[in-house]
Scaffold this active site. Structure first.
Site, short mmCIF file in Angstrom:
data_model
loop_
_atom_site.label_atom_id
_atom_site.label_comp_id
_atom_site.label_asym_id
_atom_site.label_seq_id
_atom_site.Cartn_x
_atom_site.Cartn_y
_atom_site.Cartn_z
CG ASN A 1 -8.07 -4.24 0.94
OD1 ASN A 1 -7.36 -3.27 1.18
ND2 ASN A 1 -7.61 -5.48 0.97
CE1 TYR B 1 -2.32 -4.61 9.27
CE2 TYR B 1 -2.45 -2.44 8.31
CZ TYR B 1 -2.71 -3.78 8.25
OH TYR B 1 -3.36 -4.30 7.16
CG HIS C 1 -1.96 -1.06 1.22
ND1 HIS C 1 -3.22 -0.93 0.72
CD2 HIS C 1 -1.90 -2.33 1.70
CE1 HIS C 1 -3.90 -2.06 0.88
NE2 HIS C 1 -3.11 -2.93 1.46
FE1 HDE Z 1 -2.65 -4.79 5.43
N1 HDE Z 1 -0.81 -4.04 5.88
N2 HDE Z 1 -2.02 -6.61 5.96
N3 HDE Z 1 -4.40 -5.59 4.80
N4 HDE Z 1 -3.26 -2.99 4.83
C1 HDE Z 1 -0.42 -2.76 5.72
O1 HDE Z 1 0.76 -1.52 7.33
C2 HDE Z 1 -0.93 -6.88 6.71
C3 HDE Z 1 -4.76 -6.89 4.86
C4 HDE Z 1 -4.50 -2.65 4.42
O2 HDE Z 1 -3.19 3.53 3.95
C5 HDE Z 1 0.93 -2.50 6.32
O3 HDE Z 1 1.23 0.65 7.73
C6 HDE Z 1 -0.89 -8.27 7.05
C7 HDE Z 1 -6.17 -7.05 4.66
C8 HDE Z 1 -4.53 -1.26 4.04
O4 HDE Z 1 -1.59 3.35 5.43
C9 HDE Z 1 1.29 -3.84 6.95
C10 HDE Z 1 -1.99 -8.82 6.47
C11 HDE Z 1 -6.64 -5.79 4.46
C12 HDE Z 1 -3.25 -0.79 4.26
C13 HDE Z 1 0.11 -4.69 6.61
C14 HDE Z 1 -2.71 -7.78 5.80
C15 HDE Z 1 -5.53 -4.89 4.54
C16 HDE Z 1 -2.47 -1.89 4.75
C17 HDE Z 1 1.93 -1.87 5.39
C18 HDE Z 1 -2.41 -10.28 6.46
C19 HDE Z 1 -8.08 -5.36 4.15
C20 HDE Z 1 -2.73 0.60 3.99
C21 HDE Z 1 2.08 -0.44 5.82
C22 HDE Z 1 -2.83 -10.75 7.67
C23 HDE Z 1 -8.98 -5.67 5.24
C24 HDE Z 1 -3.01 1.52 5.14
C25 HDE Z 1 1.33 -0.33 7.04
C26 HDE Z 1 -2.56 2.92 4.82
C27 HDE Z 1 -1.13 -1.80 5.12
C28 HDE Z 1 0.02 -5.96 7.03
C29 HDE Z 1 -3.87 -8.02 5.05
C30 HDE Z 1 -5.68 -3.48 4.34
C31 HDE Z 1 2.61 -4.44 6.53
C32 HDE Z 1 0.18 -8.96 7.87
C33 HDE Z 1 -6.96 -8.37 4.69
C34 HDE Z 1 -5.72 -0.49 3.51
O5 HDE Z 1 1.39 -3.72 8.33
#
Ligand code: HDE
Length: 722
Positions: free
Chosen positions: A149, A363, A76
């Site tokens: 999402n 996060y 992202h």
């Molecule tokens: Fe994320 N995700 N994600 N994700 N995600 C990040 O956090 C993660 C997942 C989502 O505009 C990271 O600050 C794992 C689902 C958004 O700043 C990180 C797993 C959904 C954003 C991270 C998921 C999301 C992130 C990278 C699997 C929808 C951007 C930078 C378990 C429900 C937020 C950060 C923004 C960002 C980890 C799966 C949505 C690496 C481990 C499912 C919208 O922490």
């Protein structure tokens, strides 16, 4: 552009105000506040001499510059954000104690960041990808982050697979290719071995992955969460954001061209809409499930690769979010904002969804490396409007000056403060879920159904949407070099829809596979073969209305961008009448001419021209209008770029309107010459093409056509080379 006055004053805006520095009217200074006398020359040993290390002004400036970048988000990374408010319209009193969902009429400040997932910070907005939809609510009870999402399900069921998924989709590690694209071997290699991803793949191969605008996409919390009431009773909940402008997408060919013409297309669209006062709006909907119904579904509520069809649990609208202010500083706000699905407030809690559980750790962890210190919570954009009082202290870049000698609890020296809050005083309490289990690394058998909702999604699509999914798979797998990966994928698709699999196989030049056989799923090393055997469940629903974008709202032309193709000698009456009609309904009209500056109409009226065939393109517009005027149409009819503009708009199934005099231009286009049947009176309205001498009538037809968005039926006729 005319900037509208926003009434954006709220607690969070007031809080941010304190950090803003107005650069106007003050002298240039160093960071330690000394006025700078010369910002053009470094301090040297003579006019042509070496620079002196004592030049602290130069040193500080370069030093700061050298460290201006921070690591981009690991996923992202590419994002755009805006401020706004959320207003509750229906109380969930009795279901939750969270004030944000019980105090009707209360305006809660929000900051929303939209993103693509795979691409780097500077990558194109129009990549075929999931979009992040992260909302930070600055509630009176603390920050609540709904980090969702634009697609309601996810690729994997367990967070332990997330690094694998992301490694597979990111550019390949040996050559960093390709950027912001899933169309490459490693992604499809992984997917072809992950049957659980198939539902999400249907969504990402659909037009949902190519939004027309960030303002025209849905948002989903994805996981099942809990709402907790005053009596500590729980209800399950799924969150939905529904855009008031409807859900709309662009065509894949168009998306690729937009990426070249304006890779900031979505960012600019969001910015301009807010600047012009056309504030993006979404309704917040909830699907609420009583605790007792946890096992009442044919899928597991804890499985994030499943959605709850709206026919089974209707979405209840409870409020509206309006984005009404652009950030003042991209880095300080959009880049430094730190979301976390673990930022919960009393009355909202998590479930045991194994995908959600892994996110709770990730996060904060990633923000530590991205923002450099645990004190990122103190950054202006991350600070809650609720009071923060605790005994956490120190660390890199601490801003807060905690006074007094007490930084522990319990204490008597500080009068016992800050005290723990009882539940009745708003203290957060976790839902006391009863758990009796062995500690195991295993996936529940209730997570074994990988295909029924993939099929449900496919079956719910219109014919055009099905064609687009087929084309997307042909494109993506067509970019894959390893034949066995393509074969595995086609095998997998047979479990979703045999016709789809067959079409993709034929396109790729593969034999149509007999059956999928044993699939090596991700159920752990000790799983038995029968656990791998993909059980084919069938959804009891044949289709679900909400899954198709064809059923979205089509009642507004607000913020739609319309190109008027013009040249000297244009009929000014047509330009003005059509222009007024469209802009009065909220559309945006641009004159596009062979050159910039101005044009003079038939009756000597001057129109200024800010866009030409060189500086803009049909893919940046929703519809095209060609007004009359003898000289104007003669010029355009002889202008290949104008003809290309029209043919391309035609190819992308956009509404086209022309005055009868402008038929001369149309007659020179490929679409008119080669596809005359489209221009049969009987078919024209159906195909989104309108012409008339009667301007009022034409404007009316054209508006309806623009609101309809696209006329995919044109794809059924021969293709246009544009
Ligand atoms: Fe994320 N995700 N994600 N994700 N995600 C990040 O956090 C993660 C997942 C989502 O505009 C990271 O600050 C794992 C689902 C958004 O700043 C990180 C797993 C959904 C954003 C991270 C998921 C999301 C992130 C990278 C699997 C929808 C951007 C930078 C378990 C429900 C937020 C950060 C923004 C960002 C980890 C799966 C949505 C690496 C481990 C499912 C919208 O922490």
């Amino acid at each position: 552009m005319q900037k509208k006055q926003h009434n954006q004053s709220n607690e969070k805006q007031d809080d941010l105000e304190k950090n803003k520095i107005d650069p106007n009217g003050t002298f240039l200074t160093t960071n330690h506040g000394v006025k700078i006398n010369d910002n053009q020359n470094s301090l040297k040993t003579g006019e042509r001499g070496g620079t002196l290390i004592e030049d602290f002004i130069l040193r500080e400036k370069i030093h700061h510059f050298d460290h201006e970048r921070i690591p981009e988000r690991i996923v992202h990374a590419r994002g755009s954000a805006a401020h706004g408010v959320f207003e509750l319209t229906t109380s969930l009193q009795g279901v939750t104690k969270a004030k944000i969902f019980t105090e009707v009429g209360k305006q809660t400040p929000v900051f929303v960041r939209f993103s693509t997932v795979a691409g780097s910070r500077g990558s194109t907005d129009l990549a075929r990808d999931v979009r992040g939809f992260a909302v930070k609510f600055y509630t009176s009870e603390g920050n609540y982050d709904l980090v969702g999402n634009n697609i309601p399900v996810f690729f994997i069921q367990d967070a332990i697979k997330f690094p694998d998924l992301v490694h597979a989709v990111k550019p390949e590690p040996h050559n960093e290719l390709p950027q912001a694209a899933s169309a490459h071997d490693t992604f499809w290699d992984f997917i072809s071995l992950m049957p659980e991803s198939m539902h999400m793949i249907m969504w990402t191969m659909s037009d949902r992955a190519l939004p027309r605008s960030l303002r025209m996409m849905e948002g989903f919390g994805v996981h099942t969460f809990r709402l907790i009431n005053e009596n500590n009773e729980s209800h399950f909940v799924k969150f939905h954001w529904k855009p008031l402008l409807g859900v709309h997408s662009v065509a894949w060919d168009e998306a690729q061209k937009i990426s070249g013409k304006n890779s900031d297309f979505h960012r600019q669209d969001l910015w301009e809409a807010i600047e012009s006062g056309a504030f993006p709006e979404w309704e917040l909907g909830v699907q609420i499930i009583p605790e007792a119904d946890e096992h009442a579904f044919e899928f597991d509520l804890l499985d994030s690769s499943k959605l709850i069809p709206e026919e089974i649990v209707p979405v209840q609208i409870i409020g509206k979010m309006t984005l009404n202010k652009n950030p003042d500083n991209f880095f300080a706000e959009t880049e430094q904002v730190a979301f976390n699905p673990g930022h919960l407030v009393a009355g909202i809690d998590i479930t045991n969804d194994p995908l959600l559980q892994g996110r709770l750790f990730s996060y904060t962890d990633t923000q530590l490396s991205r923002l450099g210190s645990h004190n990122f919570q103190e950054l202006p954009i991350n600070r809650p409007v609720a009071t923060v009082s605790n005994n956490q202290r120190d660390g890199h870049m601490r801003h807060t000056i905690n006074t007094g000698r007490v930084s522990y609890e319990p204490n008597s020296l500080g009068g016992g403060c800050p005290f723990q809050a009882k539940a009745a005083q708003g203290g957060f309490t976790s839902f006391p879920e009863r758990i009796e289990s062995n500690k195991i690394r295993q996936r529940s058998k209730s997570f074994l159904d990988h295909f029924s909702q993939a099929t449900l999604f496919f079956n719910s699509q219109s014919d055009a949407e099905k064609d687009h999914i087929t084309d997307a798979l042909c494109f993506e797998l067509g970019k894959v070099e390893t034949v066995s990966i393509k074969e595995r994928m086609v095998k997998m698709l047979t479990k979703v829809d045999k016709g789809l699999a067959a079409k993709v196989a034929v396109y790729l030049g593969l034999k149509i596979p007999a059956d999928i056989g044993l699939l090596n799923g991700s159920f752990g090393a000790d799983a038995k073969p029968e656990d791998f055997e993909s059980v084919i469940f069938k959804s009891s629903l044949e289709s679900s209305t909400g899954l198709s974008m064809a059923n979205t709202k089509k009642d507004s032309i607000k913020t739609r961008q319309i190109a008027f193709l013009v040249a000297d000698g244009v009929d000014e009456n047509a330009v003005k009448k059509m222009g007024n009609s469209l802009t009065s309904q909220g559309a945006v009209v641009h004159l596009v001419a062979p050159k910039l500056g101005s044009i003079i109409s038939e009756n000597d009226v001057e129109f200024s021209v800010l866009r030409s065939f060189l500086t803009t393109a049909s893919v940046l517009y929703d519809a095209v209008y060609i007004p009359g005027g003898i000289n104007s149409v003669a010029t355009l009819a002889a202008e290949p770029d104008a003809l290309h503009f029209i043919d391309e708009a035609f190819k992308h199934c956009k509404p086209i309107a022309f005055d009868s005099m402008a038929l001369q231009v149309m007659q020179e286009t490929y679409c008119y010459k080669k596809l005359p049947s489209v221009f049969d009176d009987a078919y024209m309205v159906e195909a989104g093409i309108s012409t008339s001498d009667d301007l009022q009538k034409l404007a009316k037809y054209f508006s309806v056509a623009i609101a309809n968005h696209r006329f995919w039926s044109r794809e059924k006729i021969d293709k246009v080379p544009a």
